[in-house]
Design an enzyme around this catalytic site. Sequence first.
Site, PDB file in Angstrom:
ATOM      1  N   GLY A   1       0.838  -1.203   0.000  1.00 21.40           N
ATOM      2  CA  GLY A   1       0.000   0.000   0.000  1.00 21.40           C
ATOM      3  C   GLY A   1       0.867   1.245   0.000  1.00 21.40           C
ATOM      4  O   GLY A   1       1.723   1.412   0.873  1.00 21.40           O
TER       5      GLY A   1
ATOM      6  N   PHE B   1      -0.923   7.084   2.448  1.00 21.77           N
ATOM      7  CA  PHE B   1      -0.155   7.926   3.370  1.00 21.77           C
ATOM      8  C   PHE B   1       0.747   7.087   4.272  1.00 21.77           C
ATOM      9  O   PHE B   1       1.923   7.406   4.458  1.00 21.77           O
ATOM     10  CB  PHE B   1      -1.100   8.776   4.218  1.00 21.77           C
ATOM     11  CG  PHE B   1      -1.772   9.863   3.432  1.00 21.77           C
ATOM     12  CD1 PHE B   1      -1.036  10.943   2.971  1.00 21.77           C
ATOM     13  CD2 PHE B   1      -3.123   9.808   3.143  1.00 21.77           C
ATOM     14  CE1 PHE B   1      -1.637  11.960   2.241  1.00 21.77           C
ATOM     15  CE2 PHE B   1      -3.730  10.822   2.413  1.00 21.77           C
ATOM     16  CZ  PHE B   1      -2.985  11.893   1.963  1.00 21.77           C
ATOM     17  N   GLY B   2       0.208   6.011   4.841  1.00 20.19           N
ATOM     18  CA  GLY B   2       1.008   5.201   5.767  1.00 20.19           C
ATOM     19  C   GLY B   2       2.190   4.559   5.056  1.00 20.19           C
ATOM     20  O   GLY B   2       3.347   4.673   5.490  1.00 20.19           O
TER      21      GLY B   2
ATOM     22  N   GLU C   1     -18.323  18.090   3.068  1.00 17.84           N
ATOM     23  CA  GLU C   1     -17.569  18.707   1.971  1.00 17.84           C
ATOM     24  C   GLU C   1     -18.245  18.436   0.626  1.00 17.84           C
ATOM     25  O   GLU C   1     -18.335  19.322  -0.230  1.00 17.84           O
ATOM     26  CB  GLU C   1     -16.120  18.203   1.997  1.00 17.84           C
ATOM     27  CG  GLU C   1     -15.425  18.674   3.272  1.00 17.84           C
ATOM     28  CD  GLU C   1     -13.930  18.378   3.347  1.00 17.84           C
ATOM     29  OE1 GLU C   1     -13.255  19.088   4.099  1.00 17.84           O
ATOM     30  OE2 GLU C   1     -13.451  17.451   2.678  1.00 17.84           O
TER      31      GLU C   1
ATOM     32  N   ALA D   1      -5.426  11.050   7.700  1.00 18.02           N
ATOM     33  CA  ALA D   1      -4.086  11.008   7.109  1.00 18.02           C
ATOM     34  C   ALA D   1      -2.963  11.206   8.135  1.00 18.02           C
ATOM     35  O   ALA D   1      -1.957  10.481   8.072  1.00 18.02           O
ATOM     36  CB  ALA D   1      -4.003  12.047   5.992  1.00 18.02           C
TER      37      ALA D   1
HETATM   38  C1  FAD Z   1     -13.104  11.126   0.436  1.00 17.38           C
HETATM   39  C2  FAD Z   1     -12.121  11.120   1.579  1.00 17.38           C
HETATM   40  C3  FAD Z   1     -11.789  12.316   2.196  1.00 17.38           C
HETATM   41  C4  FAD Z   1     -10.868  12.333   3.234  1.00 17.38           C
HETATM   42  N1  FAD Z   1     -10.554  13.531   3.816  1.00 17.38           N
HETATM   43  C5  FAD Z   1      -9.602  13.569   4.773  1.00 17.38           C
HETATM   44  C6  FAD Z   1      -9.180  14.817   5.318  1.00 17.38           C
HETATM   45  O1  FAD Z   1      -9.688  15.876   4.947  1.00 17.38           O
HETATM   46  N2  FAD Z   1      -8.204  14.788   6.265  1.00 17.38           N
HETATM   47  C7  FAD Z   1      -7.624  13.626   6.686  1.00 17.38           C
HETATM   48  O2  FAD Z   1      -6.719  13.661   7.516  1.00 17.38           O
HETATM   49  N3  FAD Z   1      -8.018  12.436   6.211  1.00 17.38           N
HETATM   50  C8  FAD Z   1      -8.982  12.380   5.263  1.00 17.38           C
HETATM   51  N4  FAD Z   1      -9.382  11.170   4.744  1.00 17.38           N
HETATM   52  C9  FAD Z   1      -8.821   9.930   5.319  1.00 17.38           C
HETATM   53  C10 FAD Z   1      -7.438   9.649   4.801  1.00 17.38           C
HETATM   54  O3  FAD Z   1      -7.389   9.794   3.398  1.00 17.38           O
HETATM   55  C11 FAD Z   1      -7.056   8.234   5.227  1.00 17.38           C
HETATM   56  O4  FAD Z   1      -7.102   8.174   6.624  1.00 17.38           O
HETATM   57  C12 FAD Z   1      -5.672   7.882   4.753  1.00 17.38           C
HETATM   58  O5  FAD Z   1      -5.625   7.856   3.345  1.00 17.38           O
HETATM   59  C13 FAD Z   1      -5.265   6.507   5.305  1.00 17.38           C
HETATM   60  O6  FAD Z   1      -3.997   6.190   4.811  1.00 17.38           O
HETATM   61  P1  FAD Z   1      -3.617   4.660   4.578  1.00 17.38           P
HETATM   62  O7  FAD Z   1      -2.185   4.661   4.173  1.00 17.38           O
HETATM   63  O8  FAD Z   1      -4.017   3.855   5.742  1.00 17.38           O
HETATM   64  O9  FAD Z   1      -4.535   4.169   3.393  1.00 17.38           O
HETATM   65  P2  FAD Z   1      -4.740   4.752   1.935  1.00 17.38           P
HETATM   66  O10 FAD Z   1      -4.232   6.131   1.817  1.00 17.38           O
HETATM   67  O11 FAD Z   1      -6.159   4.482   1.594  1.00 17.38           O
HETATM   68  O12 FAD Z   1      -3.796   3.829   1.041  1.00 17.38           O
HETATM   69  C14 FAD Z   1      -4.008   2.464   0.898  1.00 17.38           C
HETATM   70  C15 FAD Z   1      -3.219   1.997  -0.304  1.00 17.38           C
HETATM   71  O13 FAD Z   1      -3.230   0.581  -0.316  1.00 17.38           O
HETATM   72  C16 FAD Z   1      -3.468   0.111  -1.625  1.00 17.38           C
HETATM   73  N5  FAD Z   1      -4.082  -1.204  -1.500  1.00 17.38           N
HETATM   74  C17 FAD Z   1      -5.239  -1.512  -0.886  1.00 17.38           C
HETATM   75  N6  FAD Z   1      -5.454  -2.845  -0.947  1.00 17.38           N
HETATM   76  C18 FAD Z   1      -4.400  -3.369  -1.611  1.00 17.38           C
HETATM   77  C19 FAD Z   1      -4.042  -4.700  -1.982  1.00 17.38           C
HETATM   78  N7  FAD Z   1      -4.819  -5.746  -1.678  1.00 17.38           N
HETATM   79  N8  FAD Z   1      -2.909  -4.891  -2.659  1.00 17.38           N
HETATM   80  C20 FAD Z   1      -2.104  -3.839  -2.991  1.00 17.38           C
HETATM   81  N9  FAD Z   1      -2.394  -2.562  -2.655  1.00 17.38           N
HETATM   82  C21 FAD Z   1      -3.517  -2.335  -1.972  1.00 17.38           C
HETATM   83  C22 FAD Z   1      -4.398   1.159  -2.223  1.00 17.38           C
HETATM   84  O14 FAD Z   1      -4.361   1.138  -3.638  1.00 17.38           O
HETATM   85  C23 FAD Z   1      -3.834   2.439  -1.623  1.00 17.38           C
HETATM   86  O15 FAD Z   1      -2.843   3.014  -2.445  1.00 17.38           O
HETATM   87  C24 FAD Z   1     -10.299  11.125   3.689  1.00 17.38           C
HETATM   88  C25 FAD Z   1     -10.638   9.921   3.074  1.00 17.38           C
HETATM   89  C26 FAD Z   1     -11.534   9.918   2.015  1.00 17.38           C
HETATM   90  C27 FAD Z   1     -11.882   8.617   1.348  1.00 17.38           C
END
Ligand code: FAD
Length: 428
Positions: A23, A26-27, A182, A327
């Site tokens: 993935g 952000f993380g 939003e 995020a």
């Molecule tokens: C519409 C929307 C608005 C948001 N607004 C805000 C905001 O204003 N402020 C804020 O702080 N947060 C906001 N968030 C939340 C924030 O975006 C998430 O908390 C953050 O993206 C989490 O990061 P993550 O790394 O856990 O997952 P993500 O950023 O979702 O990344 C997950 C990654 O894993 C990949 N992946 C998933 N499954 C698989 C798999 N099986 N195999 C390979 N790759 C895979 C995906 O393609 C993706 O690239 C919002 C979220 C959404 C959906």
Amino acid sequence: MSDADSAAPAAVMQPRPRVVIVGAGFGGLWATKQLTDAPVDILVVDRRNHHLFQPLLYQVATAALSAADIASPIRAVVGRYPNVMVLMDKVVGVDTEAREVVMMDGRKPYDYLVIATGAGHSYFGHDEWASYAPGLKSIEDATDIRRRILLAFERAECLSDSEERKRNMTLVVVGGGPTGVEMAGAMADLAKRALAKDFHAIDPRRARILLLEAGPRLLPTFAEDLSASAERALNRLGVEVKLNAPVAQVDGDGVIVGSERIPSRTVIWAAGVAASSAALWLQAEHDRAGRIKVNPDLSVPGHPNIFAIGDTALAFGPDSKPLPGIAPVAKQQGRYVGTLIKARIAGSPGIGPFRYKHYGDLATIGRKAAVVDFRGWHLHGFPAWLVWSIAHIWFLIGFRNRLIVATNWLWNYATFQLGARIITRCTD
Ligand SMILES: Cc1cc2nc3c(=O)[nH]c(=O)nc-3n(C[C@H](O)[C@H](O)[C@H](O)COP(=O)(O)OP(=O)(O)OC[C@H]3O[C@@H](n4cnc5c(N)ncnc54)[C@H](O)[C@@H]3O)c2cc1C
């Protein structure tokens, strides 16, 4: 050969530890960046080729920005580091015995595994609602929602039946969290300003935009005065906010709330989130949303070399409350896990448990209002919108994206025009 040479033991090259990061949200990206200067080989696997700035997805869904403005190719972000390899593939499991990640197209071994696969939508057991009420998580979702919204106005312009026209001009957002607020604000801006003068048979300013929230207030995780401020700002934009309004049914004719049916052809789902299937891959303990219950160092219980971070993990703050799916949590966890892996490789005993620092909450309402809670300091209206805009431009990845988004916002602000009003795939 000298005596000294023949006496020296042959140097055995120790293989470098292999870190697999699943993935590149952000993380995952922040974990990767933390490890680029470490003596490790990193493999980043993502099913997509881009990192997506999800906080601005709603602007793609409402035609203010184009998809490429808020996405960056993963290779362009981390591919230049010699110890980082990027693979576009979908992970479908983890073989913990063999220490291998199982992908659609093969397997890859790991010494350390970081799972950062994010979350998807939850329809609370009503998956059949998904086709009528799409959620917003990916670029495909955003462009599909944009298509539905723009098509609804195009259809209304062609229709002579007034009830059908009304149904097309009724747009419903389910869920009063930040995404729902939003979306509703941006939809009102689109209908009441950007589209206002572009049609002849209909007046887009008369579009009915509803925001339905099951609980007693909008933005339930924000302070109460900010929830009230957001509701007032939405009302000023002409959005009908319905509180204590759990949706009982979503179908091709609209939604049912209590005993009221709201006829609509465009329903957007912003109500529920479910973590990725990572808990199933590891047979790990998880909560109802599917988030893996992690140890204080973010490792998965029973697997000290596997970490789960971001939206797919359930970690707790100092107040024992679950950390929110936002995020900053994912980024700080990514950075922490990168540092922890480096420390382990260096043979250091550890760096203590993960501690999250919360700086504040932000949500925007339309093109010139927002609410901001910065460590208890509350801002409303235009000053909050300025803070929100600067923060989002700052956090976007890539100079090009920052420049384009800033220019687009200035243009939209000055002209009321939204440039990305393109309908692709015109059939329903
Ligand atoms: C519409 C929307 C608005 C948001 N607004 C805000 C905001 O204003 N402020 C804020 O702080 N947060 C906001 N968030 C939340 C924030 O975006 C998430 O908390 C953050 O993206 C989490 O990061 P993550 O790394 O856990 O997952 P993500 O950023 O979702 O990344 C997950 C990654 O894993 C990949 N992946 C998933 N499954 C698989 C798999 N099986 N195999 C390979 N790759 C895979 C995906 O393609 C993706 O690239 C919002 C979220 C959404 C959906």
